[in-house]
Design an enzyme around this catalytic site. Structure first.
Site, short mmCIF file in Angstrom:
data_model
loop_
_atom_site.label_atom_id
_atom_site.label_comp_id
_atom_site.label_asym_id
_atom_site.label_seq_id
_atom_site.Cartn_x
_atom_site.Cartn_y
_atom_site.Cartn_z
N ALA A 18 0.83 -1.19 0.00
CA ALA A 18 0.00 0.00 0.00
C ALA A 18 0.88 1.24 0.00
CB ALA A 18 -0.97 -0.02 1.17
N CYS A 19 0.41 2.32 0.59
CA CYS A 19 1.01 3.65 0.51
C CYS A 19 0.94 4.14 -0.94
CB CYS A 19 2.46 3.71 0.97
SG CYS A 19 2.71 3.56 2.73
N GLY A 20 0.38 5.32 -1.11
CA GLY A 20 0.41 5.98 -2.40
C GLY A 20 1.49 7.04 -2.37
N GLU A 226 0.27 9.09 0.66
CA GLU A 226 -0.88 8.56 1.42
C GLU A 226 -0.39 7.33 2.14
OE1 GLU A 226 -4.77 8.40 2.79
OE2 GLU A 226 -4.33 9.73 1.09
#
Length: 408
Positions: A18-20, A226
């Site tokens: 994840a993490c944007g 994010e």
């Protein structure tokens, strides 16, 4: 009872991608409002990559790193009747102080350190915010945030000014720790860059920080992030970007990297920092995440004199050992630096900036996505997903993706 982030990990134990993360930059190099607008759009469209609390508004963290918006701060100073010289003479420090009974004492000590010189303090500023954009949990833990605007002393060049601001930040942190007042975090203190971040979801960032919605806020580059926390619980200070970089991934060699950095501290020397080198310790700040530790190491290398591409190649090198097709000079570069710095290894997609360069990079195995597009009006858009910034196909002159160990 587990924290919300612990529950999330129990439910999706193998979700580690994840993490944007990414950046928007103008090839022309001049500031544009549209660069920030695109970064905020990307954050909104990457909201699914972050984590959200049960209150629906507290996130693991979201933020942007941009160039200092000189027009905004110049207007603010002009309204106070304060003048300053060229844009590059302005430095901006942002402080997060824990919202407890020691707030006034902490800020008093910060002002005292700054008052010792050689920086000239122009003004203190409370960044305008809207607490209604925060979730209950984020609002309960929100630090007291203030910005200090300072002017460059005569006789310093741009890099010397950045080194001085770095030293002043470390001096403030050391003095507060010695006084037992360590609950302060400095997201940025620079004449080139500024960071706005916190425990919110991406679409709330510009609602909370009203500066980000100001039409006078323009920048030539913007890093965005994010966060989906996988190895630390969410805190305001651990939202990203950090002072130079944003990171999607895991530094699997972290404990060794930190230990090696600490073991070098007694023998570190620097011509540019001289006797002030002792004030920069510890290099790796206590209580940070793996991404924060990598940012600390990158900060030291760049401010000591290496350009950002050089520093990043030292920290996150390509897999050069068995690559017979690699240019011999490049192999020599990696072999030499392997004697100076261990690789910070693990899956990593990075967006990095010192306010001059915008850099995207992948780890040696290419274990995180980084896609890019270049438009006919001179924008470069790099990030975790294609389509995070809607672009008409007719405006895109090139699309692609980074491979293992590559930089853009």
């Amino acid at each position: 009872m587990p924290q919300y982030s612990d529950v999330r990990r129990l439910a999706w134990p193998h979700e580690r991608d994840a993490c944007g993360v990414g950046f928007i930059a103008s090839l022309e190099g001049g500031p544009r409002r549209s660069v920030l607008d695109h970064a905020l759009t990307a954050l909104r469209n990457l909201a699914h990559r972050g984590a959200v609390s049960a209150d629906g508004r507290t996130g693991d963290g979201a933020g942007v790193l941009t160039q200092v918006p000189h027009a905004l701060f110049r207007r603010d100073l002009r309204e106070r009747g304060i003048a300053f010289g060229a844009d590059e003479e302005l430095g901006v420090g942002t402080f997060f102080v824990a919202n407890d009974g020691e707030v006034d004492e902490v800020y008093g000590r910060i002002e005292a350190v700054l008052g010792e010189g050689p920086l000239q303090v122009l003004a203190w500023r409370d960044p305008p915010v809207d607490d209604g954009a925060l979730g209950k949990d984020a609002r309960a833990r929100r630090p007291v945030m203030r910005q200090v605007l300072v002017q460059r002393p005569a006789g310093l060049d741009a890099l010397g000014y950045e080194r001085l601001l770095f030293l002043m930040r470390k001096r403030i942190e050391r003095r507060l720790r010695a006084a037992g007042l360590g609950r302060v975090y400095v997201p940025s203190f620079s004449s080139r860059t500024i960071v706005y971040k916190g425990l919110m979801v991406g679409d709330a960032l510009a609602t909370f920080y009203r500066d980000l919605a100001d039409p006078d806020y323009a920048t030539a580059l913007a890093i965005f992030h994010e966060r989906y926390s996988t190895n630390t619980l969410p805190r305001w200070s651990l939202a990203q970007p950090f002072r130079f970089l944003a990171h999607n991934g895991e530094i699997n060699t972290l404990q060794g990297n930190v230990n090696f950095m600490r073991s070098r501290e007694p023998v570190l020397r620097s011509e540019v920092f001289g006797d002030a080198m002792a004030e920069l310790m510890p290099i790796i700040e206590e209580g940070g995440s793996d991404s924060a530790a990598l940012d600390n190491a990158f900060e030291l290398l760049t401010l000591a004199g290496r350009d950002p591409l050089h520093a990043l190649a030292m920290l996150v090198p390509e897999a050069f050992e068995n690559d017979d097709a690699m240019d011999p000079d490049l192999r020599g570069f990696y072999e030499h630096h392997a004697t100076l710095m261990e690789p910070w290894d693990g899956p990593a997609a990075l967006a990095v900036s010192d306010g001059r360069y915008a850099i995207a990079a992948l780890d040696r195995n290419g274990l995180r996505p980084q896609r890019y597009a270049i438009t006919d009006d001179g924008l470069v858009i790099v990030g975790s997903e294609a389509g995070m910034v809607p672009l008409p196909d007719r405006t895109v002159v090139e699309r692609g993706r980074l491979g293992p160990g590559q930089m853009l």
